[in-house]
Design a protein around this motif. Sequence first.
Motif: not given
Length: 284
Positions: A214-216, A219-222, A246-260
Amino acid sequence: MVSLQTSHFVSQISADLLIAEVSKLYASISKLESLRPSKEVNSLFTHLVKLCTLPLVIDITSLPKEVQAMRESLINLCGRAEGLLELEFSTFLTKVPQPLNNLILFPYYGNYVKLANMEYKILHQNGVVSPKKVAFVGSGPMPLTSFIMATYHMKSTHFDNFDIDEKANELAGQIVASDGELEKRMKFETRNITDVKEKLGEYDCVFLAALVGMNKEEKVKILEHIRKYMKEGGILLVRSAKGARAFLYPVVEEHDLVGFDVLSIVHPTNDVINSVVLVRKPIF
C-alpha cells in the motif's frame, strides 16, 4: 459535488478544484461508521471514482505534504471498502447455484472484463499467449481477473492465487469448486508473497494486484522479492495508477522496477482505473 454531466466543465476542471472535491469526499468517507456496502458508502465511492477518472493531468508527486498524507489514507480506505464489497459479494455467490454464472452481478464486473481484455492484449503483444502457469498475487475473495483470464483468454493455463486472508481464499475456492474444469486449473494459497521463494520460479507470468504493497517502501520490497525469485525471462504484470486515479490506488514508477526490463506501460483513458506496467526479468 462537481457536476459530471457537463463536458465543457469537465475539460476546464483544475487540479486545485479536483483536490478540493476529493478532500471533501475523503472527509465524508473517513467519518463513516462502517465501510461495508450500503447506500451511503456506495454513493460516496461512486462519486470518488467518477471524479478520479476525469480527463485531467495532475502530478501526484508535486502535491503538498498534507494532500499526500490524505491520499495515502484515502487509498487505505478504498482498499478496505473494496475488500468488504468483495467479501460480501463472494459470500452471497457461495450460496447460489452456479456462482460463476452470476459474476456479472458484481457492481464492477464490466470494469474487470475491460481490464482483463487490456491486460491480455498487452501480454499477447509481448509474446505471452498461452502461459503454462500464472501466479496472481493479492487475489482476494473475488479473484475476477483469474476467473476472466482462465475462462476467456488462457483456457489451458494453471492459476495459483496468493492472498494473506484465509477467509478470502476459502470463499474464492468455494466459488471455483462449482466448475470442475476450472477447479483443476485454479488453486488458492494463504501466504504472504514475501514468504514464497523457490515456487515463484515456476511461473511464466506473475500478476501483482494494485493493493499489494500500500505504500512505496512496501511495494518496492515486494517487487524486489518477486524479481529475486521469479524465473529468468519471466513476465511480471504490475497494476499502477496515473494522474487523479492515484487517489484510488498506489503508483508504481519505472525507477521502482530496478533489475527488470520494461516492456510496456499503458495508461487507460476510459473507465478502467488501473494502469498496467509490463516487465521482464532479464536472462543472464
